[in-house]
Design a protein around this motif. Structure first.
Motif, mmCIF file in Angstrom:
data_model
loop_
_atom_site.group_PDB
_atom_site.id
_atom_site.type_symbol
_atom_site.label_atom_id
_atom_site.label_comp_id
_atom_site.label_asym_id
_atom_site.label_seq_id
_atom_site.Cartn_x
_atom_site.Cartn_y
_atom_site.Cartn_z
ATOM 1 N N CYS A 43 4.380 13.192 -2.722
ATOM 2 C CA CYS A 43 4.321 11.738 -2.860
ATOM 3 C C CYS A 43 2.871 11.265 -2.868
ATOM 4 O O CYS A 43 1.955 12.025 -2.542
ATOM 5 N N ASP A 45 2.153 8.173 -1.203
ATOM 6 C CA ASP A 45 2.080 7.584 0.134
ATOM 7 C C ASP A 45 3.298 8.036 0.937
ATOM 8 O O ASP A 45 4.412 8.072 0.410
ATOM 9 N N VAL A 47 5.963 7.029 3.430
ATOM 10 C CA VAL A 47 6.652 5.908 4.088
ATOM 11 C C VAL A 47 7.934 6.479 4.694
ATOM 12 O O VAL A 47 8.279 7.644 4.479
ATOM 13 N N ASN A 80 5.313 0.344 14.539
ATOM 14 C CA ASN A 80 5.028 0.067 13.126
ATOM 15 C C ASN A 80 5.519 1.235 12.290
ATOM 16 O O ASN A 80 5.973 2.254 12.821
ATOM 17 N N TYR A 81 5.402 1.099 10.959
ATOM 18 C CA TYR A 81 5.994 2.119 10.087
ATOM 19 C C TYR A 81 5.329 3.476 10.257
ATOM 20 O O TYR A 81 5.991 4.522 10.135
ATOM 21 N N TYR A 329 -2.631 2.119 -7.152
ATOM 22 C CA TYR A 329 -1.461 2.986 -7.331
ATOM 23 C C TYR A 329 -1.420 3.540 -8.753
ATOM 24 O O TYR A 329 -1.192 4.734 -8.972
ATOM 25 N N HIS A 358 9.579 4.815 -4.791
ATOM 26 C CA HIS A 358 8.467 4.057 -5.349
ATOM 27 C C HIS A 358 7.698 3.429 -4.189
ATOM 28 O O HIS A 358 8.231 2.576 -3.482
ATOM 29 N N THR A 359 6.461 3.866 -3.983
ATOM 30 C CA THR A 359 5.737 3.456 -2.776
ATOM 31 C C THR A 359 4.654 2.413 -3.024
ATOM 32 O O THR A 359 3.925 2.058 -2.094
ATOM 33 N N ASN A 360 4.520 1.920 -4.244
ATOM 34 C CA ASN A 360 3.494 0.913 -4.498
ATOM 35 C C ASN A 360 3.834 -0.372 -3.739
ATOM 36 O O ASN A 360 4.876 -0.993 -3.994
ATOM 37 N N PRO A 361 2.986 -0.822 -2.818
ATOM 38 C CA PRO A 361 3.291 -2.034 -2.055
ATOM 39 C C PRO A 361 2.986 -3.321 -2.820
ATOM 40 O O PRO A 361 3.256 -4.412 -2.326
ATOM 41 N N ILE A 362 2.432 -3.180 -4.033
ATOM 42 C CA ILE A 362 2.024 -4.341 -4.819
ATOM 43 C C ILE A 362 2.976 -4.525 -6.001
ATOM 44 O O ILE A 362 3.255 -3.570 -6.726
ATOM 45 N N GLY A 363 3.446 -5.738 -6.178
ATOM 46 C CA GLY A 363 4.267 -6.067 -7.339
ATOM 47 C C GLY A 363 3.530 -7.049 -8.252
ATOM 48 O O GLY A 363 2.550 -7.668 -7.835
#
Length: 367
Positions: A43, A45, A47, A80-81, A329, A358-363
């Motif tokens: 991967c 990232d 998570v 936290n995560y 990403y 899908h680990t991209n935290p940005i949309g």
């Protein structure tokens, strides 16, 4: 079945930990390297969902690009995560290994993969690192020179770019007088001996120093070989940040950005509006590469492709270069494919899969 240590060893031969940046935290973050490897999830990232994926698959190794432990942890309470996924990984005996800036800094690493995707030619490292090389100087009887060279070459020394077994030698006379406690290969106690010798010089990566010295001592016929280890300030042209290369043909700015978007499947490109020239020479860096702007300009690149540019940094390009910020990403996503290829070529008897998460935290919101 291979051990987790075997996979780690292979990864570190390709991307040595010595090549990571000072701020980084590459390597084995959790887990027992002596356990047999039941399978690998790769991967970008780590998570919680990736750990769950490994549990469902029955795999006990996660290989990630970004280290999930980056700042110091003072407790593991699940607040936290990061803490939650680490607790879960430890409970299920899942090892997590990070290969980050050490993979960024090698020729066939993150930026090299990006250059391949864009079909760049005449590529080279944009900002080579210095202080990574050293030179071994030793003195060997003429008739033993080749056996000593062969031993040192086998340890990983003597490679310069596309050339291996590189060395320099010059002839001279060595002298020594053994005492009564010595066990000389040549000569006798309390007698001055003079021997025709070769002085040989070989460059090696500094992280291999203990291995190189061990190989010298094993191959050298003398009881106590004389040798010098000299650190070098030379740049290692094969290790460093970013890449620069050329397109097979130049393109107008708009055509290039269309090519870039389609080739890398991008949803968004942030770019400088001032530059209006043709694009032929391309500089790039996977991840946060704004620090390379001056180097890209100095290399006479027409464009710098990277991520995480701040608003005011775009002004620094003026009209000298096109900046294309394609997203962190997006600039590193192909690293997963790179790592899968590296592992599957070596280990054919275990499953190595791309994480489906899908680990991209940005949309990107589209109207």
């Amino acid at each position: 079945m291979p051990r987790i240590a075997d996979l780690i060893s292979h990864l570190e031969q390709i991307a040595p930990l010595a090549y990571q940046e000072d701020y980084d935290n590459c390597g084995l973050l959790t887990g027992n390297r002596q356990h047999e490897c039941s399978g690998v999830v790769v991967c970008l990232d780590v998570v919680e969902a990736v750990v769950d994926e490994a549990i469902v698959k029955g795999f006990n190794l996660i290989v990630a690009h970004h280290p999930v432990i980056f700042k110091g942890l003072k407790k593991l309470t699940g607040s936290n995560y990061v803490e939650r996924l680490l607790i879960k990984a430890i409970q299920h005996n899942i090892a997590i290994y990070a290969v980050h800036t050490n993979l960024d800094n090698i020729q066939d690493g993150v930026s090299g993969m990006l250059a391949q995707k864009l079909n760049l030619i005449h590529t080279q490292v944009l900002l080579p690192k210095k202080g990574l090389l050293a030179k071994l100087v030793t003195f060997v009887p003429v008739d033993a020179t080749q056996q000593v060279l062969d031993g040192i070459f086998a340890s990983g020394a003597g490679s310069i770019g596309n050339y291996s077994e590189c060395s320099y030698s010059v002839s001279g006379i060595g002298s020594f007088k053994p005492n009564t406690r010595a066990n000389p290969a040549i000569g006798a106690a309390n007698q001055l001996e003079k021997v025709a010798e070769n002085r040989i010089e070989i460059i090696y990566p500094k992280y291999l120093e203990s291995r190189v010295v061990a190989a010298l001592l094993a191959a050298h016929p003398y009881e106590v070989p004389a040798y010098d280890l000299i650190p070098l300030e030379n740049k290692n042209m094969e290790v460093g940040s970013g890449f620069v290369g050329e397109l097979e043909k130049s393109m107008p700015k708009e055509e290039f950005m269309t090519y870039l978007s389609k080739t890398l499947s991008l949803d968004c490109i942030r770019y400088t509006t001032a530059f209006q020239g043709e694009i032929k020479k391309v500089a790039l860096c996977g991840g946060s590469g704004s620090f390379l702007l001056r180097n890209a300009i100095a290399s006479k690149a027409d464009v710098l492709i990277t991520a995480d540019f701040k608003y005011h940094d775009f002004f620094d390009a003026e009209d000298r270069i096109l900046i294309c910020d394609i997203g962190h990403y997006e600039s590193e996503i192909h690293t997963k494919e790179l790592l899968v290829n590296v592992l599957t070529k070596k280990f054919t008897n275990i499953a190595v899969i791309l994480s489906s998460i899908h680990t991209n935290p940005i949309g990107y919101y589209k109207l």
